[in-house]
Design a protein around this motif. Structure first.
Motif, mmCIF file in Angstrom:
data_model
loop_
_atom_site.group_PDB
_atom_site.id
_atom_site.type_symbol
_atom_site.label_atom_id
_atom_site.label_comp_id
_atom_site.label_asym_id
_atom_site.label_seq_id
_atom_site.Cartn_x
_atom_site.Cartn_y
_atom_site.Cartn_z
ATOM 1 N N ARG A 64 32.191 -10.938 11.384
ATOM 2 C CA ARG A 64 33.272 -11.598 12.129
ATOM 3 C C ARG A 64 34.294 -10.587 12.628
ATOM 4 N N GLY A 65 34.707 -9.666 11.755
ATOM 5 C CA GLY A 65 35.723 -8.680 12.113
ATOM 6 C C GLY A 65 35.189 -7.268 12.037
ATOM 7 N N THR A 66 36.005 -6.363 11.489
ATOM 8 C CA THR A 66 35.602 -4.969 11.325
ATOM 9 C C THR A 66 35.097 -4.775 9.908
ATOM 10 N N ASP A 67 33.878 -4.302 9.781
ATOM 11 C CA ASP A 67 33.267 -4.163 8.463
ATOM 12 C C ASP A 67 32.260 -3.025 8.518
ATOM 13 N N ALA A 68 32.604 -1.887 7.894
ATOM 14 C CA ALA A 68 31.727 -0.723 7.933
ATOM 15 C C ALA A 68 30.376 -1.007 7.294
ATOM 16 N N GLY A 69 30.320 -2.014 6.425
ATOM 17 C CA GLY A 69 29.077 -2.318 5.735
ATOM 18 C C GLY A 69 27.980 -2.830 6.632
ATOM 19 N N VAL A 70 28.327 -3.308 7.823
ATOM 20 C CA VAL A 70 27.308 -3.893 8.694
ATOM 21 C C VAL A 70 26.279 -2.848 9.114
ATOM 22 N N ILE A 71 26.700 -1.590 9.305
ATOM 23 C CA ILE A 71 25.767 -0.549 9.734
ATOM 24 C C ILE A 71 24.811 -0.185 8.601
ATOM 25 N N ASN A 72 25.357 0.067 7.425
ATOM 26 C CA ASN A 72 24.500 0.422 6.291
ATOM 27 C C ASN A 72 23.554 -0.716 5.927
ATOM 28 N N GLN A 73 24.070 -1.938 6.010
ATOM 29 C CA GLN A 73 23.226 -3.094 5.726
ATOM 30 C C GLN A 73 22.083 -3.179 6.730
ATOM 31 N N GLY A 74 22.408 -2.998 7.997
ATOM 32 C CA GLY A 74 21.390 -3.047 9.037
ATOM 33 C C GLY A 74 20.362 -1.939 8.894
ATOM 34 N N LEU A 75 20.804 -0.731 8.532
ATOM 35 C CA LEU A 75 19.882 0.385 8.342
ATOM 36 C C LEU A 75 18.947 0.134 7.165
ATOM 37 N N TYR A 76 19.462 -0.503 6.132
ATOM 38 C CA TYR A 76 18.626 -0.855 4.983
ATOM 39 C C TYR A 76 17.509 -1.799 5.415
ATOM 40 N N TYR A 77 17.875 -2.815 6.206
ATOM 41 C CA TYR A 77 16.877 -3.765 6.692
ATOM 42 C C TYR A 77 15.894 -3.096 7.656
ATOM 43 N N LEU A 78 16.397 -2.190 8.489
ATOM 44 C CA LEU A 78 15.527 -1.501 9.447
ATOM 45 C C LEU A 78 14.505 -0.633 8.707
ATOM 46 N N SER A 79 14.955 0.011 7.637
ATOM 47 C CA SER A 79 14.038 0.813 6.826
ATOM 48 C C SER A 79 12.960 -0.070 6.200
ATOM 49 N N TRP A 80 13.378 -1.240 5.721
ATOM 50 C CA TRP A 80 12.406 -2.169 5.141
ATOM 51 C C TRP A 80 11.395 -2.614 6.197
ATOM 52 N N LEU A 81 11.888 -2.901 7.390
ATOM 53 C CA LEU A 81 11.018 -3.416 8.446
ATOM 54 C C LEU A 81 9.950 -2.403 8.836
ATOM 55 N N THR A 82 10.340 -1.136 8.941
ATOM 56 C CA THR A 82 9.368 -0.109 9.346
ATOM 57 C C THR A 82 8.309 0.127 8.270
ATOM 58 N N ARG A 83 8.611 -0.264 7.039
ATOM 59 C CA ARG A 83 7.620 -0.125 5.959
ATOM 60 C C ARG A 83 6.762 -1.380 5.802
ATOM 61 N N HIS A 84 7.126 -2.445 6.510
ATOM 62 C CA HIS A 84 6.399 -3.715 6.415
ATOM 63 C C HIS A 84 6.058 -4.218 7.813
ATOM 64 N N ARG A 85 5.397 -3.366 8.577
ATOM 65 C CA ARG A 85 5.083 -3.680 9.972
ATOM 66 C C ARG A 85 4.189 -4.905 10.092
ATOM 67 N N SER A 86 3.289 -5.075 9.150
ATOM 68 C CA SER A 86 2.351 -6.195 9.248
ATOM 69 C C SER A 86 3.070 -7.531 9.198
ATOM 70 N N ALA A 87 4.178 -7.609 8.433
ATOM 71 C CA ALA A 87 4.941 -8.856 8.353
ATOM 72 C C ALA A 87 5.563 -9.183 9.712
ATOM 73 N N PHE A 88 6.105 -8.158 10.376
ATOM 74 C CA PHE A 88 6.699 -8.377 11.695
ATOM 75 C C PHE A 88 5.624 -8.715 12.719
ATOM 76 N N ASP A 89 4.523 -7.975 12.699
ATOM 77 C CA ASP A 89 3.426 -8.240 13.637
ATOM 78 C C ASP A 89 2.924 -9.675 13.491
ATOM 79 N N SER A 90 2.848 -10.136 12.256
ATOM 80 C CA SER A 90 2.394 -11.503 12.009
ATOM 81 C C SER A 90 3.378 -12.516 12.571
ATOM 82 N N LEU A 91 4.665 -12.238 12.408
ATOM 83 C CA LEU A 91 5.694 -13.129 12.949
ATOM 84 C C LEU A 91 5.612 -13.195 14.473
ATOM 85 N N VAL A 92 5.453 -12.037 15.113
ATOM 86 C CA VAL A 92 5.328 -11.998 16.579
ATOM 87 C C VAL A 92 4.082 -12.757 17.022
ATOM 88 N N ARG A 93 2.989 -12.556 16.312
ATOM 89 C CA ARG A 93 1.736 -13.240 16.659
ATOM 90 C C ARG A 93 1.895 -14.756 16.571
#
Length: 286
Positions: A64-93
């Motif tokens: 909602r406002g200014t929160d430095a945690g949003v970047i670190n939180q997003g990077l954590y999720y991005l790291s997870w996503l790149t290690r679980h490509r099959s889950a994303f590919d399945s969702l897109v499919r």
């Protein structure tokens, strides 16, 4: 006339629901899932998952406002996503079909952080990461209007692109262009320099069929040089342009690689000079 004072959302969920409902229009991203639960020991929920115009996976996180945690939180999720490509590919499919899932661009996954504001430390931190990250500031105006402003846009490969001189253009050009020779290859290098010099934070995303130039959204797509011409597709509205046979063409509804309804045909350096106003128009529109 009464001046409308910009304001923040009442709650974070308001921003998320608004953008998810209009994600393709606002961010150039096709919506896939909301509050996506990740399967790991720490757990967590990705605010929004999507796929952009070039097939790159996109995570969108909101504050909602200014929160430095949003970047670190997003990077954590991005790291997870790149290690679980099959889950994303399945969702897109499941959501968009097998052909789209087969074209996911895993070389350029993105994180978009949408918040009320960011600090200069946020901007510095983003530039230090070797990830594609966009920081986007939102504001509500009254009850019917919202604005999005890109604060920082960087790419994981080369960082935010700055203006380059022609002397260094060929050194900085992508390898795909450096391997080509001849007049059209030189013209492609010059077009690359011109497009990336339109403003700060422009990123170049390479696909086999085209190169996309974006700042949050695509504003130009360049097709590999042909024997006698270089094709560029822009987001500018063809109806707002005086079309010139052999130079500009309305391709609305016609199939082509990349995105954009205005085709520009470049054959000479003079054509590139003529096209610069159209490039700027498309950059502003996107």
């Amino acid at each position: 006339m009464t001046e409308v004072t910009p304001r923040l959302a009442d709650v974070e969920a308001d921003v998320q629901s608004l953008i998810e409902a209009h994600m393709e229009t606002m961010l150039g991203v096709r919506f896939l899932a909301s509050e996506y639960v990740i399967d790991c020991v720490e757990g967590g929920r990705i605010d929004s998952l999507g796929i952009d115009e070039n097939g790159a996976p996109v995570i969108v996180e909101y504050k909602r406002g200014t929160d430095a945690g949003v970047i670190n939180q997003g990077l954590y999720y991005l790291s997870w996503l790149t290690r679980h490509r099959s889950a994303f590919d399945s969702l897109v499919r499941d959501r968009l079909g097998v052909p789209t899932a087969a074209q996911v661009l895993w070389s350029a996954p993105r994180l978009i952080c949408v918040a009320g504001d960011f600090t200069r430390y946020d901007a510095h931190a983003v530039r230090e990461h070797r990830r594609s990250i966009d920081l986007v500031r939102y504001r509500y105006y009254g009850s019917d209007h919202v604005s999005l402003e890109t604060v920082v846009s960087v790419t994981g490969k080369s960082g935010a692109a700055n203006r380059r001189t022609r002397r260094h253009a060929h050194m900085d050009a992508p390898q795909a262009l450096q391997r080509q020779t001849g007049a059209m290859a030189e013209l492609a290098v010059a077009a690359d320099e011109t497009l990336r010099g339109l403003g700060d934070g422009i990123t170049r995303v390479q696909r086999k069929q085209y190169a996309a130039y974006q700042r949050l959204r695509n504003f130009a797509c360049v097709i590999p040089p042909q024997q006698t011409k270089l094709l560029v597709y822009l987001k500018a509205d063809p109806k707002s342009v005086d079309l010139t046979p052999g130079f500009t063409r309305d391709v609305t509804g016609l199939g082509h690689h990349g995105t954009g309804d205005l085709e520009v045909q470049l054959r000479t350096e003079r054509d590139l000079e003529r096209a610069q106003d159209l490039f700027r128009l498309s950059y502003a529109a996107a």
